[in-house]
Write a protein that holds these residues in place. Structure first.
Motif, PDB file in Angstrom:
ATOM      1  N   SER A   3       0.868  -1.095  -0.045  1.00  0.00           N
ATOM      2  CA  SER A   3       0.093   0.181  -0.079  1.00  0.00           C
ATOM      3  C   SER A   3       0.792   1.284   0.063  1.00  0.00           C
ATOM      4  O   SER A   3       0.280   2.330  -0.403  1.00  0.00           O
ATOM      5  CB  SER A   3      -0.896  -0.051   1.232  1.00  0.00           C
ATOM      6  OG  SER A   3      -0.271  -0.011   2.504  1.00  0.00           O
ATOM      7  N   THR A   4       2.234   1.145   0.400  1.00  0.00           N
ATOM      8  CA  THR A   4       2.966   2.215   0.334  1.00  0.00           C
ATOM      9  C   THR A   4       3.695   2.500  -1.155  1.00  0.00           C
ATOM     10  O   THR A   4       4.471   3.531  -1.069  1.00  0.00           O
ATOM     11  CB  THR A   4       4.221   2.050   1.582  1.00  0.00           C
ATOM     12  OG1 THR A   4       4.698   1.013   1.054  1.00  0.00           O
ATOM     13  CG2 THR A   4       3.455   2.018   2.583  1.00  0.00           C
ATOM     14  N   LEU A   5       3.423   1.749  -1.995  1.00  0.00           N
ATOM     15  CA  LEU A   5       4.218   1.866  -2.892  1.00  0.00           C
ATOM     16  C   LEU A   5       3.492   2.854  -4.018  1.00  0.00           C
ATOM     17  O   LEU A   5       2.234   3.086  -3.946  1.00  0.00           O
ATOM     18  CB  LEU A   5       4.343   0.410  -3.769  1.00  0.00           C
ATOM     19  CG  LEU A   5       5.139  -0.464  -3.174  1.00  0.00           C
ATOM     20  CD1 LEU A   5       5.414  -1.797  -3.738  1.00  0.00           C
ATOM     21  CD2 LEU A   5       6.659  -0.144  -2.875  1.00  0.00           C
ATOM     22  N   PRO A   6       4.176   3.258  -5.137  1.00  0.00           N
ATOM     23  CA  PRO A   6       3.544   4.194  -6.134  1.00  0.00           C
ATOM     24  C   PRO A   6       2.437   2.931  -6.819  1.00  0.00           C
ATOM     25  O   PRO A   6       2.530   1.976  -6.850  1.00  0.00           O
ATOM     26  CB  PRO A   6       4.525   4.551  -7.102  1.00  0.00           C
ATOM     27  CG  PRO A   6       5.744   4.404  -6.354  1.00  0.00           C
ATOM     28  CD  PRO A   6       5.603   3.384  -5.358  1.00  0.00           C
ATOM     29  N   LEU A   7       1.294   3.864  -7.416  1.00  0.00           N
ATOM     30  CA  LEU A   7       0.011   3.026  -7.945  1.00  0.00           C
ATOM     31  C   LEU A   7       0.628   2.100  -8.992  1.00  0.00           C
ATOM     32  O   LEU A   7       0.080   0.932  -9.189  1.00  0.00           O
ATOM     33  CB  LEU A   7      -0.878   4.095  -8.384  1.00  0.00           C
ATOM     34  CG  LEU A   7      -2.072   3.288  -8.995  1.00  0.00           C
ATOM     35  CD1 LEU A   7      -2.745   2.591  -7.822  1.00  0.00           C
ATOM     36  CD2 LEU A   7      -3.302   4.332  -9.501  1.00  0.00           C
ATOM     37  N   VAL A   8       1.544   2.350  -9.741  1.00  0.00           N
ATOM     38  CA  VAL A   8       1.941   1.796 -10.849  1.00  0.00           C
ATOM     39  C   VAL A   8       2.661   0.277 -10.353  1.00  0.00           C
ATOM     40  O   VAL A   8       2.446  -0.903 -11.005  1.00  0.00           O
ATOM     41  CB  VAL A   8       2.940   2.377 -11.923  1.00  0.00           C
ATOM     42  CG1 VAL A   8       4.156   2.805 -11.331  1.00  0.00           C
ATOM     43  CG2 VAL A   8       3.309   1.484 -13.397  1.00  0.00           C
ATOM     44  N   GLN A   9       3.256   0.424  -9.343  1.00  0.00           N
ATOM     45  CA  GLN A   9       4.037  -0.962  -8.627  1.00  0.00           C
ATOM     46  C   GLN A   9       3.131  -1.597  -8.004  1.00  0.00           C
ATOM     47  O   GLN A   9       3.063  -2.949  -7.991  1.00  0.00           O
ATOM     48  CB  GLN A   9       5.132  -0.313  -7.709  1.00  0.00           C
ATOM     49  CG  GLN A   9       6.322   0.383  -8.384  1.00  0.00           C
ATOM     50  CD  GLN A   9       7.349   0.719  -7.465  1.00  0.00           C
ATOM     51  OE1 GLN A   9       7.844  -0.210  -6.925  1.00  0.00           O
ATOM     52  NE2 GLN A   9       8.248   1.788  -7.722  1.00  0.00           N
ATOM     53  N   GLN A  10       2.081  -0.978  -7.283  1.00  0.00           N
ATOM     54  CA  GLN A  10       0.936  -1.496  -6.680  1.00  0.00           C
ATOM     55  C   GLN A  10       0.148  -2.484  -7.732  1.00  0.00           C
ATOM     56  O   GLN A  10       0.071  -3.758  -7.187  1.00  0.00           O
ATOM     57  CB  GLN A  10      -0.118  -0.688  -5.854  1.00  0.00           C
ATOM     58  CG  GLN A  10       0.688   0.057  -4.706  1.00  0.00           C
ATOM     59  CD  GLN A  10      -0.598   0.586  -4.073  1.00  0.00           C
ATOM     60  OE1 GLN A  10      -1.716   0.110  -3.828  1.00  0.00           O
ATOM     61  NE2 GLN A  10      -0.266   2.047  -3.684  1.00  0.00           N
ATOM     62  N   ASN A  11      -0.006  -1.942  -8.699  1.00  0.00           N
ATOM     63  CA  ASN A  11      -0.563  -2.701  -9.724  1.00  0.00           C
ATOM     64  C   ASN A  11       0.119  -3.797 -10.263  1.00  0.00           C
ATOM     65  O   ASN A  11      -0.584  -4.889 -10.774  1.00  0.00           O
ATOM     66  CB  ASN A  11      -1.153  -1.839 -10.913  1.00  0.00           C
ATOM     67  CG  ASN A  11      -2.306  -0.752 -10.489  1.00  0.00           C
ATOM     68  OD1 ASN A  11      -3.135  -1.326  -9.597  1.00  0.00           O
ATOM     69  ND2 ASN A  11      -2.305   0.264 -11.266  1.00  0.00           N
ATOM     70  N   SER A  12       1.411  -3.320 -10.341  1.00  0.00           N
ATOM     71  CA  SER A  12       2.487  -4.852 -10.958  1.00  0.00           C
ATOM     72  C   SER A  12       2.592  -5.822 -10.064  1.00  0.00           C
ATOM     73  O   SER A  12       2.482  -6.933 -10.395  1.00  0.00           O
ATOM     74  CB  SER A  12       3.795  -4.057 -11.285  1.00  0.00           C
ATOM     75  OG  SER A  12       4.641  -5.080 -11.849  1.00  0.00           O
TER      76      SER A  12
END
Length: 828
Positions: free
Chosen positions: A524-533
């Motif tokens: 949850s602390t990651l940028p959205l693009v990394q969360q989706n990945s």
């Protein structure tokens, strides 16, 4: 009585000279004389031991006149139609290996059988990722939820996983390869054929052997077998083996030698024969393997091309791994070197027990019951095979257990009509656990080629895969019920017509659950693009319970005609089916749906014509046949490259496949003591329709294609031509020793190594030469056999299997290099 060995003479003297012996051994004598005393001891069963057997496969003879030896081949008895028959009288293509042949060619493992048998291909990465293909059908690696197209039977018990046959073949009585669908009489439907392995039964006389072998790379093997009567009605047999050898792949990272061997096994048996009409045989075995077998080497690093962003001579594998600090470039099949910072191990534990009871009824019919239970456990330890901290451990652990029960009733041999009928039940429960433990360099190695992430990865600003672990759990349960029957009508003394059928109903259930990723930076602390990945590649998934119910049919129609007393012409139509299955891996299910994990049943129609001949006063046995097999919804497995740089298992139906060809199997004994064998096959196996096949790494990386049309192309893993030649020459006795020499040559044509039929995966043609010489010395009731042997005489570097690895690369698995050794065998 000149043909009797010393043990048999002592035994016969006791019968003739000691009246009390008759009272104490009524059972032995009834068996002994019911077989018939005709003309000296004459073996008719292909055991090659020339020893007395309580199973009534030899004939006792008695003669005071010594006759000159007749130069001819011994007849071989098989049970391909669930009754004992001479192999040359059975109208089906069948190849047989005796214990003597296995010993002479030093064949001790299933993967070595393709050096001795026609139309068989054994692919082995490790015991889980193994397959046996017959006539090009059955190349299904690493498919826990799918049965094999080619079945394997051990002492009449069906082995539900191909890996259950990956052990040292111990104390074998006979090995039979039956080609074409065999579902009518054998426990599970097999659309390609089957391998039938029979171990030696307990004997009511001493039959003991002990063998020790040693060779290069600290090769050491000991094996033995001990058999004797425990009472007038009970006999026992105990067999064991232990095999170790250093590896031949050098790990430059830590100096370890990988691909070593460490296997051991034990089998115990009891045979109860209260009279001639009843026998009960109990078998229990245990095998363990704990070594680094299945160590791969880089076969191809994938395509090199001009990338529109990254420039000329770009290679994804090299670019990503170099970014992670990998500089070792000598990792290929010819250097036999690798550089890996993580361990490579696998552990296999398997065993089981079976009870076979046979009861000959008063009317001559025979009732057979076979009850069996087996387990198979596999746990691997793998890595990314580099010094980068990308993947610390990856693999699929499997726990499998199976139960089976067969009841069979067969008629007495009849001049007009013979028949066999029965019922069969099979249950299998398999569980697997797929796991991946990523390291600190996982994002770099697996995702550096992603242009949207490349800069952040260079700056160590991504936390997608790094230090996380992913776990997927699956199970597949099978319950199979079958009724079968087959009959042969002897229309005339020369013409036979055979018809058979099997009806099978199967219920299957499965479920695949992937847990949310564990470890690493909080998602949850990651940028959205990394969360989706992270969620796309490792996110939680549950297929829910999947079900399949199938009713399958198998049948056979055979006509055979005795052209001459020693020539049999036959024609066969057979139909075989095997039920659908499941892909016990997540694969593309999150996007394509859980139904994409199901695979439809496979159906095969087989047509063939063959001729079996005994020529030149039985000095030459020549068998040949033409076959044509059409397969619908051929079940096949392979791998496909994912966006994260790894491969996923692809399991599906390849539309239609056609296999056609010619098979020849010839054995000759031109002079006394010399036996020659040649077998070979032309096997043209092609996809007749496969429009949605997995794409090659080259096309996937360079053009972003995700499928291809392989219609008209060759099926992967199938050499078009294969040929095997072997000989053994037993020379005349010299000062109490009988010397012998043997040799073999096995040649295989090229084949595709992966389902995508990429040129990078092609397995080149190769030939292997083996040789041995030794001598046998008889000392009273004992015998000593000493031999020197060499396997892979020319030290040929050859590939046995290829798989898609990471980042578009391909791994290769090598056969054994040259090994020179010696063996000492005692019989007592």
């Amino acid at each position: 009585m000149s043909d009797l060995n010393s043990k048999q003479r002592i035994y016969l003297n006791k019968i003739q000279n000691e009246p009390e012996f008759w009272k104490l051994n009524k059972l032995r004598l009834s068996i002994l004389f019911s077989i018939g005393i005709l003309n000296g001891f004459s073996v008719v069963y292909a055991d090659d031991t020339q020893k007395l057997s309580n199973t009534q496969k030899i004939k006792l003879t008695q003669s005071s006149v010594k006759q000159d030896p007749v130069i001819q081949l011994d007849p071989v008895v098989v049970t391909a139609r669930r009754r004992e028959e001479k192999a040359q009288d059975v109208p089906t293509p069948i190849s047989i290996l005796s214990p003597k042949t296995l010993e002479t060619q030093r064949i001790s493992r299933v993967e070595e059988l393709q050096q001795a048998l026609p139309s068989i291909n054994v692919a082995l990465q490790n015991p889980r990722q193994s397959s046996i293909a017959i006539r090009g059908l059955g190349n299904n690696l690493a498919s826990d939820g799918l049965e094999a197209s080619a079945g394997v039977y051990l002492d009449n018990v069906y082995l539900g996983r191909p890996g259950m046959a990956v052990f040292d073949m111990l104390d074998i009585a006979q090995l039979e390869l039956l080609r074409g669908p065999q579902g009518t009489l054998f426990g599970k439907n097999t659309t390609a054929g089957l391998l039938n392995i029979s171990s030696k039964a307990p004997t009511f006389y001493s039959d003991n052997t002990l063998e020790i072998s040693a060779g290069e790379r600290n090769y050491f093997q000991t094996k033995g077998s001990f058999s004797h009567a425990l009472s007038n009605t009970v006999a026992g047999r105990l067999s064991f083996y232990k095999t170790i050898q250093d590896g031949f792949i050098y790990n430059v990272y830590n100096g370890d030698k990988l691909n070593n061997t460490d296997r051991q096994g034990l089998r115990g048996q009891l045979l109860w024969q209260p009279d001639d009409s009843i026998s009960v045989r109990w078998i229990a075995d245990y095998n363990k393997q704990d070594d680094s077998q299945g160590t791969p080497l880089i076969y191809s690093k994938g395509p090199i091309f001009n990338h529109p962003i990254y420039g000329a001579n770009y290679n994804r594998y090299t670019d990503n791994t170099r970014q992670a600090g990998v500089s070792f470039e000598d990792d290929n099949i010819y250097s036999k070197k690798t550089a890996s910072d993580a361990s490579k191990r696998m552990f296999v534990e398997q065993g089981g027990s079976s009870v076979e009871a046979n009861w000959t009824l008063d009317n001559g019919n025979k009732l057979t019951s076979i009850s069996a239970y087996r387990i198979w456990n596999f746990t691997p330890t793998n890595s990314d095979n580099t010094v980068a901290d990308a993947t610390r451990n990856i693999g699929v652990a499997v726990r499998d257990k199976q139960y089976s029960q067969e009841f069979r009733l067969s008629s007495e041999k009849n001049a007009n009509f013979d028949w066999v009928t029965g019922l069969y039940y099979f249950q299998q429960n398999i569980k697997n656990h797929a796991y991946t433990y990523y390291g600190a360099d996982a994002d770099t190695v697996m995702l550096y080629h992603n242009s949207a992430l490349r800069e952040d990865i260079s700056n160590h600003a991504t936390h997608i895969l790094n230090d996380r672990s992913s776990h997927t759990y699956g199970y597949a349960d099978t319950k199979s019920y079958a009724a079968f029957g087959q009959g042969t009508w002897h229309v005339t003394p020369k013409l036979d017509l055979t018809a058979g059928a099997r009806l099978t109903y199967e219920d299957k259930a499965a479920r695949i659950v992937r847990l949310a990723p564990i470890g690493g930076v909080e998602i949850s602390t990651l940028p959205l693009v990394q969360q989706n990945s992270v969620r796309a590649q490792l996110g939680a998934y549950d297929s829910a319970k999947l079900k399949i119910s199938d009713t399958g049919y198998a049948g056979i129609l055979t006509a055979s005609y005795q052209l001459q007393p020693e020539s049999l012409l036959y024609a066969i139509y057979s139909h075989g089916e095997k039920s659908g299955g499941f892909n016990l891996a997540v694969g593309s299910a999150p996007s394509a749906g859980a139904e994409s994990l199901k695979v439809k049943p496979e159906r095969a129609d087989n047509y063939e014509i063959g001729l079996k001949q005994n020529l030149f006063d039985n000095r030459l046995q020549l068998n040949s046949n033409l076959f044509w097999v059409n397969v619908t919804d051929y079940q096949t497995t392979g791998t496909q490259l994912l966006d994260n740089g790894t491969y996923t298992t692809i399991l599906g139906n390849a539309g239609k496949v056609q296999s056609r060809g010619i098979e020849i199997d010839a054995t000759a004994q031109p002079i006394k003591g010399l036996t020659l064998n040649f077998n070979g096959s032309l096997n043209d196996t092609r996809y007749q329709s496969y429009k949605n096949a997995p794409v090659s790494a080259f096309a996937s990386i360079v053009t972003a294609a995700n499928s291809q049309d392989l219609t008209g192309q060759r099926v992967y893993g199938v050499p078009k031509w294969s040929a095997n030649f072997n000989f053994r020459y037993d020379l005349a006795d010299y000062q109490g020793w009988q010397p012998y020499v043997s040799g073999s040559y096995a040649w295989r044509d090229w084949s595709y190594g992966n389902l995508d039929n990429s040129k990078e995966s092609i397995i080149k043609s190769y030939g292997l030469i083996n040789a041995s010489f030794g001598g046998r010395h008889q000392i009273a009731d004992h015998a000593v056999d000493v031999s020197l042997w060499i396997k892979n005489l020319t030290d040929k570097t050859y590939v046995t299997n290829v798989e898609g690895f990471m980042l578009g690369s391909y791994n290769a698995y090598l056969g054994q290099p040259r090994t020179i050794g010696a063996s000492l065998k005692l019989q007592f």
